[in-house]
Design a protein around this motif. Sequence first.
Motif, mmCIF file in Angstrom:
data_model
loop_
_atom_site.group_PDB
_atom_site.id
_atom_site.type_symbol
_atom_site.label_atom_id
_atom_site.label_comp_id
_atom_site.label_asym_id
_atom_site.label_seq_id
_atom_site.Cartn_x
_atom_site.Cartn_y
_atom_site.Cartn_z
ATOM 1 N N LYS A 236 14.736 -16.947 -27.341
ATOM 2 C CA LYS A 236 14.920 -17.323 -28.748
ATOM 3 C C LYS A 236 13.623 -17.956 -29.241
ATOM 4 O O LYS A 236 13.402 -19.148 -29.072
ATOM 5 C CB LYS A 236 16.053 -18.341 -28.880
ATOM 6 C CG LYS A 236 17.434 -17.801 -28.687
ATOM 7 C CD LYS A 236 17.857 -16.861 -29.772
ATOM 8 C CE LYS A 236 17.842 -17.524 -31.128
ATOM 9 N NZ LYS A 236 18.268 -16.642 -32.206
ATOM 10 N N ASP B 248 14.601 -20.901 -34.985
ATOM 11 C CA ASP B 248 15.991 -20.471 -35.097
ATOM 12 C C ASP B 248 16.842 -21.169 -34.038
ATOM 13 O O ASP B 248 16.530 -21.134 -32.857
ATOM 14 C CB ASP B 248 16.021 -18.947 -34.920
ATOM 15 C CG ASP B 248 17.409 -18.361 -34.915
ATOM 16 O OD1 ASP B 248 18.373 -19.067 -35.257
ATOM 17 O OD2 ASP B 248 17.531 -17.177 -34.570
ATOM 18 N N SER C 86 15.646 -12.556 -29.567
ATOM 19 C CA SER C 86 16.663 -12.685 -30.604
ATOM 20 C C SER C 86 16.065 -13.491 -31.744
ATOM 21 O O SER C 86 15.686 -14.645 -31.559
ATOM 22 C CB SER C 86 17.896 -13.401 -30.040
ATOM 23 O OG SER C 86 18.801 -13.691 -31.082
ATOM 24 N N LEU D 165 16.675 -14.537 -35.758
ATOM 25 C CA LEU D 165 17.516 -14.587 -36.952
ATOM 26 C C LEU D 165 16.830 -15.327 -38.093
ATOM 27 O O LEU D 165 17.371 -15.440 -39.179
ATOM 28 C CB LEU D 165 18.843 -15.297 -36.627
ATOM 29 C CG LEU D 165 19.669 -14.682 -35.507
ATOM 30 C CD1 LEU D 165 20.857 -15.581 -35.179
ATOM 31 C CD2 LEU D 165 20.145 -13.297 -35.877
ATOM 32 N N GLY E 211 18.659 -9.009 -34.051
ATOM 33 C CA GLY E 211 18.821 -10.081 -35.013
ATOM 34 C C GLY E 211 18.948 -9.536 -36.418
ATOM 35 O O GLY E 211 19.257 -8.366 -36.630
ATOM 36 N N ILE E 212 18.690 -10.409 -37.352
ATOM 37 C CA ILE E 212 18.753 -10.053 -38.760
ATOM 38 C C ILE E 212 17.377 -9.519 -39.142
ATOM 39 O O ILE E 212 16.482 -10.273 -39.517
ATOM 40 C CB ILE E 212 19.131 -11.275 -39.627
ATOM 41 C CG1 ILE E 212 20.393 -11.944 -39.104
ATOM 42 C CG2 ILE E 212 19.265 -10.863 -41.091
ATOM 43 C CD1 ILE E 212 21.631 -11.082 -39.099
ATOM 44 N N THR F 259 20.330 -4.153 -34.418
ATOM 45 C CA THR F 259 20.722 -4.882 -35.617
ATOM 46 C C THR F 259 22.190 -5.277 -35.521
ATOM 47 O O THR F 259 22.899 -4.833 -34.609
ATOM 48 C CB THR F 259 20.445 -4.018 -36.869
ATOM 49 O OG1 THR F 259 21.076 -2.759 -36.706
ATOM 50 C CG2 THR F 259 18.938 -3.799 -37.073
ATOM 51 N N PRO F 260 22.660 -6.124 -36.426
ATOM 52 C CA PRO F 260 24.060 -6.548 -36.364
ATOM 53 C C PRO F 260 24.996 -5.342 -36.269
ATOM 54 O O PRO F 260 24.795 -4.329 -36.931
ATOM 55 C CB PRO F 260 24.248 -7.305 -37.674
ATOM 56 C CG PRO F 260 22.884 -7.870 -37.954
ATOM 57 C CD PRO F 260 21.929 -6.782 -37.514
#
Length: 138
Positions: A13, A17, A64, A66, A95-96, A115-116
Amino acid sequence: MSATSPLRVVVAKPGLDGHDRGAKVVARALRDAGMEVIYTGLHQTPEQIVETAIAEDADAIGLSVLSGAHMTLFKRVRELLAEREAEDIVVFGGGIIPDADLQPLAELGVHKIFTPGATTTEIVEWVRTNVGDASATA
């Protein structure tokens, strides 16, 4: 990587975030699929992530993101891998991330972005198919 060694994947990460549920779910899915997973925790710098990947003899890094800083973070990880002559470590992530950024990320050398809505099964299968093969592509 030998045929008998499990794949080693660093899940990280990067940046500020603080939401790591998805990263933990992916890390667990990869581990449950028989891979060795090193989860770095929150707020890692690209330098820390690359250092961990090299120290752990990782086959792949899964990021990851976001926070919206995906272009900067993925680019820096790829640059650091190049500086350390470790470009054989496959970089993927999730992630976004807007669709418009997927091709530029691929051009930076990011092998795959989830993606989501991506399932853990899809991610595990992609890693099994594409990691450990130097010809892995987006």
